[in-house]
Write a protein that holds these residues in place. Structure first.
Motif, PDB file in Angstrom:
ATOM      1  N   MET A  52       3.983   1.792   6.332  1.00  0.00           N
ATOM      2  CA  MET A  52       4.664   0.496   7.309  1.00  0.00           C
ATOM      3  C   MET A  52       5.291  -0.443   6.414  1.00  0.00           C
ATOM      4  N   THR A  53       4.857  -0.349   5.059  1.00  0.00           N
ATOM      5  CA  THR A  53       5.292  -1.532   3.905  1.00  0.00           C
ATOM      6  C   THR A  53       6.795  -0.533   3.531  1.00  0.00           C
ATOM      7  N   LYS A  74       6.838   2.703 -10.952  1.00  0.00           N
ATOM      8  CA  LYS A  74       6.455   2.291  -9.863  1.00  0.00           C
ATOM      9  C   LYS A  74       7.111   0.896  -9.172  1.00  0.00           C
ATOM     10  N   PRO A  75       7.628   0.231  -9.881  1.00  0.00           N
ATOM     11  CA  PRO A  75       8.231  -0.868  -9.504  1.00  0.00           C
ATOM     12  C   PRO A  75       9.755  -0.478  -8.402  1.00  0.00           C
ATOM     13  N   MET A  76       9.808   0.637  -8.618  1.00  0.00           N
ATOM     14  CA  MET A  76      11.031   1.312  -7.939  1.00  0.00           C
ATOM     15  C   MET A  76      10.819   1.674  -6.513  1.00  0.00           C
ATOM     16  N   ASP A  84      -3.156  -1.928  -3.286  1.00  0.00           N
ATOM     17  CA  ASP A  84      -2.857  -2.825  -4.640  1.00  0.00           C
ATOM     18  C   ASP A  84      -1.561  -2.734  -5.213  1.00  0.00           C
ATOM     19  N   ASP A  85      -0.910  -1.545  -5.069  1.00  0.00           N
ATOM     20  CA  ASP A  85       0.422  -1.366  -5.535  1.00  0.00           C
ATOM     21  C   ASP A  85       1.278  -2.053  -4.630  1.00  0.00           C
ATOM     22  N   ARG A 120       4.574   6.808  -9.995  1.00  0.00           N
ATOM     23  CA  ARG A 120       4.123   7.211  -8.506  1.00  0.00           C
ATOM     24  C   ARG A 120       5.202   8.175  -8.227  1.00  0.00           C
ATOM     25  N   VAL A 121       4.560   9.196  -7.398  1.00  0.00           N
ATOM     26  CA  VAL A 121       5.330   9.949  -6.408  1.00  0.00           C
ATOM     27  C   VAL A 121       5.878   9.283  -5.522  1.00  0.00           C
ATOM     28  N   PHE A 122       7.073   9.507  -5.168  1.00  0.00           N
ATOM     29  CA  PHE A 122       7.639   8.738  -3.912  1.00  0.00           C
ATOM     30  C   PHE A 122       7.547   9.658  -2.576  1.00  0.00           C
TER      31      PHE A 122
END
Lengths: 122, 421
Positions: B175-176, A77-79, B204-205, A51-53
């Protein structure tokens, strides 16, 4: 054999795709997509979801208190939560130009965190 | 009172106002003024720090501020005048715009044309009438977004969100990431009303549950929100009392719809559409007042800013065309009507001959989700003018259909857009 469900986000259709894999996460089959883009999405999303953060960092002496930032590429994504915690610690000085690198090799991902707007010094 | 004179006054400096002004300038209009209520150009994009903007228009994924900067840089480099912190108070029949700001005080602008680009505002708790006290901690999702992304305040720690529109979904993730606990998103309808990609990436993520066919039945707490009662709703969308449960939380965010801000338009006599709550316009985005144009979210609420930009460029060119007298009217204006399963269509009429326009894009929303459908544009005799196959149509995703202008004849009075039965 295990199954993982993935909703495709390449178009508004949102196909429900099922990835069947063994215990070592080797893909056996992909089903439920309706176009090649869906199959490719499911493969990436299953093996290495990215994902782009985006977030904000604090700014000192600017015409705004917060600078919106983004990773200039996708990160795993997990980061996402680690990235969020790290961005909270950053404070920079105005002025800032859009595209300026705010932190290189952000969270050790090899991807840079960059400014997403201009901020003038006041 | 200070008196100014311009060719075009654009009300609003968000994506719509900026694109319209730039395009009118390109078309040769020399004196253009943008009046912006906020302190900077950019409008709502300023606070939309997530990415996903510009996929259609720029063919790349930008954040809101980046998308806005592409246009504000151009405006700043041009000779278009911008007044920020400026509130337009009135648009008068005699083509005078009254506005106020701290620098000029109350001032008057004589103009040839006005482009309405005021955007929209959020529906509030009051517009959906949730019973309970009036504690702090109940706010619109977009307001919370501004607090978090611009001001740096966290509005709460234990969050419930009502409404699965895009702003609600985006705020669940935001918010998360800022450390709050989002307990769930409730949606009155049996389907999510936001974009699929937002549901996946924002809920979902992060393992945030989405409760379809659910609503908030009561807000608890005297000074601060202490919790909400939620319940499942039946097919009539009324809560089922025996399903009611209490959820402790300190904040309720509402993402329950947007309303175009048309107070100025109404006052000057611009006709509004009952469904879109925006102006009734022709294909040039011209209202019933021939010198007033409308574009962006003040005309109808869009899902994608890319569509806002395209529509606003059209309005900017049209305002220039009006000033220079470019367009010849058709013998009969053609009324565009929504048919089966179509909620609304913009534009509501087609009025001009324009050789340069090969297709007229009709923007619409369906009433109910449907899969594998054919959409049809028919004339008043029932002849099919154009047909389009769609894998899926849903109320949350605006559909646009390209009608070739060569299909339109001088005698036509009406066309209907529908999902074929």
């Amino acid at each position: 054999m295990a199954k993982t469900n993935i909703i495709c986000i390449r178009c508004p259709k949102g196909c429900h795709i099922t990835v069947t894999h063994d215990d070592d996460r080797n893909i056996q089959s992909i089903e439920g997509f309706s176009c090649p883009r869906g199959e490719e999405y499911a493969k990436t999303e299953f093996t290495n979801p990215v994902r782009v953060f985006t977030s904000t960092v604090r700014v000192k002496g600017g015409d705004l208190d917060l600078l919106p930032v983004k990773t200039n590429g996708s990160i795993p994504k997990p980061m996402m939560m680690d990235a969020a915690r790290e961005s909270c610690r950053i404070e920079i000085e105005a002025p800032v130009k859009i595209g300026d690198v705010i932190q290189s090799n952000f969270c050790g991902t090899g991807i840079d965190l960059v400014a997403a707007r201009n901020i003038k010094a006041i | 009172m200070k008196k100014l004179s311009y060719d075009i006054v654009v009300v609003g400096g968000g994506p719509a106002g900026m694109a319209a002004a730039l395009e009118a300038r390109k078309a040769g209009v020399e004196k253009i003024l943008i009046c912006e209520r906020g302190g900077k150009l950019g409008g709502i994009l300023e606070q939309c720090i997530h990415n996903g903007f510009g996929l259609q228009y720029f063919k790349e994924e930008l954040t809101g501020p980046e998308y806005a900067t592409r246009f504000s840089d151009q405006v700043e480099a041009s000779d278009i005048d911008v007044k920020v912190n400026t509130m337009v108070m009135d648009i008068q029949e005699d083509k005078k715009v009254i506005a106020v700001n701290p620098e000029d005080g109350l001032f008057e602008v004589e103009t040839k044309a006005v482009i309405l680009a005021m955007g929209c505002r959020e529906r509030t708790r009051e517009s959906i009438t949730i019973p309970g006290d009036r504690p702090s901690g109940v706010m619109c999702a977009g307001t919370a977004q501004r607090y978090v992304n611009i001001n740096g305040y966290l509005p709460g720690k234990e969050i419930v969100i009502l409404g699965s529109g895009d702003i609600g979904l985006i705020m669940a993730r935001r918010m998360t990431l800022e450390g709050a606990n989002v307990k769930g998103v409730l949606e009155l309808m049996p389907y999510s009303t936001g974009l699929v990609r937002n549901k996946v990436q924002c809920l979902d993520d992060f393992g945030i549950p989405l409760y379809l066919s659910h609503t908030v039945t009561k807000i608890h707490g005297k000074n601060r929100v202490e919790g909400v009662s939620i319940a499942e709703v039946g097919p009539d969308r009324n809560p089922i009392p025996e399903t009611e449960v209490f959820i402790p939380c300190d904040t309720l965010l509402l993402s329950v719809g947007l309303i175009p801000e048309n107070e100025l338009s109404k006052k000057v006599g611009v006709d509004l559409d009952r469904v879109t709550r925006g102006a009734v316009v022709d294909e040039k985005r011209r209202t019933n007042k021939d010198w007033i144009f409308a574009c962006g979210n003040v005309l109808h609420v869009h899902d994608l800013v890319d569509n806002v930009t395209e529509e606003s460029e059209l309005a900017g060119r049209a305002a220039a065309g009006y000033i220079f007298g470019t367009y010849a009217p058709r013998k009969n204006p053609i009324t565009v009507k929504p048919g089966n399963n179509i909620g609304y269509v913009v534009p509501q009429s087609i009025r001009y001959h324009d050789e340069s326009q090969k297709v007229i894009r009709l923007y619409m929303r369906v009433r109910n989700p449907q899969e594998n459908v054919t959409m049809e544009i028919k004339d008043d005799k029932g002849e099919v003018l154009a047909k389009f196959k769609k894998d899926i149509v849903e109320p949350g995703s605006m559909v646009n259909l390209a009608l070739p202008t060569m299909k339109l004849t001088e005698d036509m009075k009406e066309i209907t857009v529908s999902v074929a039965e």
